[in-house]
Design a protein around this motif. Structure first.
Motif, short mmCIF file in Angstrom:
data_model
loop_
_atom_site.label_atom_id
_atom_site.label_comp_id
_atom_site.label_asym_id
_atom_site.label_seq_id
_atom_site.Cartn_x
_atom_site.Cartn_y
_atom_site.Cartn_z
N ARG A 1 0.92 -1.19 -0.16
CA ARG A 1 -0.04 -0.03 -0.09
C ARG A 1 0.70 1.48 0.02
N ILE A 2 2.07 1.28 0.35
CA ILE A 2 2.99 2.31 0.37
C ILE A 2 3.27 2.60 -1.11
N VAL A 3 3.74 1.48 -1.44
CA VAL A 3 3.94 1.59 -3.19
C VAL A 3 2.97 1.94 -3.82
N LYS A 4 1.79 1.76 -3.64
CA LYS A 4 0.55 2.15 -4.44
C LYS A 4 0.28 3.62 -4.04
N CYS A 5 0.48 3.88 -2.70
CA CYS A 5 0.40 5.53 -2.38
C CYS A 5 1.38 6.40 -3.03
N LEU A 6 2.62 5.90 -3.18
CA LEU A 6 3.51 6.73 -3.80
C LEU A 6 3.07 6.83 -5.44
N ARG A 7 2.81 5.63 -6.03
CA ARG A 7 2.51 5.73 -7.49
C ARG A 7 1.20 6.43 -7.98
N ASP A 8 0.30 6.58 -6.82
CA ASP A 8 -0.86 7.29 -7.00
C ASP A 8 -0.37 8.91 -6.89
N CYS A 9 0.42 9.11 -6.02
CA CYS A 9 0.89 10.56 -5.85
C CYS A 9 1.71 10.98 -7.27
N LEU A 10 2.59 9.99 -7.83
CA LEU A 10 3.34 10.30 -9.03
C LEU A 10 2.31 10.67 -9.99
N ASP A 11 1.23 9.76 -10.21
CA ASP A 11 0.46 10.14 -10.93
C ASP A 11 -0.42 11.30 -10.96
N ALA A 12 -0.62 11.86 -9.87
CA ALA A 12 -1.49 13.12 -9.47
C ALA A 12 -0.41 14.39 -9.94
N ALA A 13 0.79 14.07 -9.67
CA ALA A 13 1.76 15.00 -10.32
C ALA A 13 2.19 14.92 -11.76
N GLY A 14 1.83 13.86 -12.32
CA GLY A 14 2.14 13.69 -13.76
C GLY A 14 3.67 13.36 -13.99
N VAL A 15 4.33 12.58 -13.18
CA VAL A 15 5.56 12.36 -13.32
C VAL A 15 5.93 11.03 -13.33
N LYS A 16 7.06 10.63 -13.79
CA LYS A 16 7.38 9.02 -13.61
C LYS A 16 8.51 8.98 -12.42
N ALA A 17 8.29 7.57 -11.86
CA ALA A 17 9.25 7.20 -11.01
C ALA A 17 10.84 7.80 -11.33
N GLY A 18 11.10 7.49 -12.47
CA GLY A 18 12.36 7.70 -12.79
C GLY A 18 12.81 9.43 -12.87
N GLU A 19 11.92 10.23 -12.87
CA GLU A 19 12.12 11.69 -12.50
C GLU A 19 12.23 12.01 -11.19
N VAL A 20 12.15 11.18 -10.31
CA VAL A 20 12.29 11.47 -8.67
C VAL A 20 13.55 10.91 -8.40
#
Lengths: 326, 326
Positions: B51-70
């Motif tokens: 759920r932590i992973v899902k929460c961060l993915r949701d947050c990346l989606d909300a920001a419109g960025v990919k994990a690789g940009e963080v």
């Protein structure tokens, strides 16, 4: 490789209510000259400052060096102080109020002078050359008439915003407990400092209990110095044993909390009471602290007796003087 | 002049017993995406990590960025922790024991991950962007179910030797006082944390006294959240007023001692109880602290309510992630 520049001579003074100590320290941190004078705190501040100057001159003579060869001087004085201004704001032990000690000494001696807290110089001495050698985050606790402390964080003396950090004696450990000289109740100092312990012993005697301290001081409890208390404790005087047990418990409980709070690697316990009582006293405090702190916070933390005795202050002061040269 | 390199995106996660919060933060320290999920602490650690992973993915989606940009992620978790190893040693609230959270998240997300204490991230957030902005030496105190704290010294988060620094709730302020969850008696947390206060209210009710809390919780005192206590206090419920007075006194006395000890310039008081009670609660604590500390130690020290609410943790975590990039 470029040759390291020679480290200049520095000097330290430890100004106490009873004695003035001075030392000159060489590049290898050896004391090459020392001197000692009575403070005579009943005299005027001018006379006391005169004796500080004389003490440092005696010490320079003993080392065979001239004032001009000493690059910096640091004086540790009882406070409260204003270190940046070089002023002793108030020192009840000396009867001082707003004495510009730095300016007065610089005028007389011509050596750039730094003013710091008397407990800070002892803490720094133990950190650099004594029991705290090799530490990075260290708490120094000095148990004498009162209880003072100093902090080294990330390898540097932590003075804080108001240059007052380290005050460990006035953490309240027993709300509603014995009245402290500061006006609060239940400060660590009121329970575990010598004056607080003697007050409790006097109270127990006034209630009709017998104590060796009465005999050892000829009935004048004011004369109960650390060695007298340690002697009565060694002889298992019941009143003194009780008072020490309460003191050790309060010191250990406070220290356990501080280890939780600050996560130091080393705690050094010194001062007149600790010196007179020896290592078993420090070990007893450490045992209480270990019982009270979280195991993960206490892991591998060293709690050790001070190692330098009266030299801690002058050495620490001299090394702070050197540090001020940048 | 050379152009300053662009500061990369960073992310922060605040892992609590009830909720998981996540945020992505841009170069100007703005939150550009956020997400929130229930922790569901009764489930397995694998499910919670999912759920932590899902929460961060949701947050990346909300920001419109990919994990690789963080560029970096920091997770604040309840402890005790081993931050260098990235392991949650024990988190009773989550039912966790030795969970290698850093490794698990790095494997799933591919973002370099830092683990820190949940109170440290809140303290750092308030220090960098909230009520402690501009401070150099700051104490953060968070009063919720328990009492946690964090330290900023010389402008940097102070973690200390065992990475455990900041633990303010287990300073003993009343030896022989109420039993604390840690096993000691008289810890600040036992008197002034929500759980300790509710225990005392329950005891008073069991002795036959009446309290609004009984009615507001339908007799189930376990449901006495911070807002319920604040409501009963606002309505001047005598039992709750008494318990808050004792809590405020203990917090103020402890804080006065810590200002003496550490000489901070700023103290920030936050957490669920502080948020529900508002500024008068913080002012009352400050008043007791000012009465207890030495005037010279307290001079110009700011004691202020936290300003960022729930954002303190994720913002602090994200900025610690950035700091880790060097």
């Amino acid at each position: 490789m470029p040759k390291e520049p020679a480290r200049p001579l520095v000097a330290g003074i430890d100004l106490g209510g009873t004695n003035i100590l001075a030392a000159v320290v060489d590049a290898k941190n050896n004391i090459i000259g020392r001197a000692k004078k009575k403070t005579k705190s009943d005299q005027s501040s001018n006379e006391i400052v005169g004796r500080i100057v004389k003490c440092l001159r005696d010490c320079l003579d003993a080392a065979g060096v001239k004032a001009g060869e000493v690059a910096a001087l640091c004086v540790g004085a009882p406070g409260p102080l204003d270190p940046p201004a070089g002023v002793v704001i108030s020192a009840p032990n000396l009867g001082w109020s707003n004495v510009p000690l730095k300016a007065l000494l610089e005028k007389e001696l011509g050596i750039p002078t730094l003013l710091d807290n008397d407990v800070n110089i002892g803490t720094y001495g133990e950190f650099m050359l004594g029991a705290g050698c090799g530490a990075k985050d260290m708490i120094g606790i000095f148990v004498g008439t009162g209880i003072g402390g100093g902090l080294v964080l990330q390898g540097r003396l932590h003075r804080g915003f108001n240059h007052t950090a380290g005050e460990v004696g006035h953490l309240v450990v027993k709300m509603g407990g014995p009245l402290c000289g500061c006006g609060n109740r239940g400060c660590l100092e009121a329970i575990a400092g010598r004056a607080g312990m003697v007050r409790e012993i006097a109270y127990q005697i006034s209630r009709g209990r017998k104590s060796l301290v009465d005999k050892l001081t000829g009935g004048d409890l004011e004369q109960a110095r650390s060695r007298v208390l340690a002697e009565a404790y060694a002889k298992q005087d019941p009143v003194v044993v009780e008072v020490f047990q309460a003191a050790i418990e309060a010191l250990g409980v406070t220290l356990g909390g501080l280890v939780n709070f600050l996560s130091p690697d080393t705690v050094v316990i010194g001062g007149g009471i600790a010196a007179a009582m020896g290592k078993p006293y420090v070990d007893a405090i450490a045992e209480v602290a270990r019982r009270n702190a979280f195991p993960q916070c206490m892991k591998n933390v060293r709690i050790v007796p001070a190692a330098l005795g009266d030299d801690a202050g002058v050495l620490g002061a001299a090394l702070l003087a050197r540090e001020s040269l940048g």
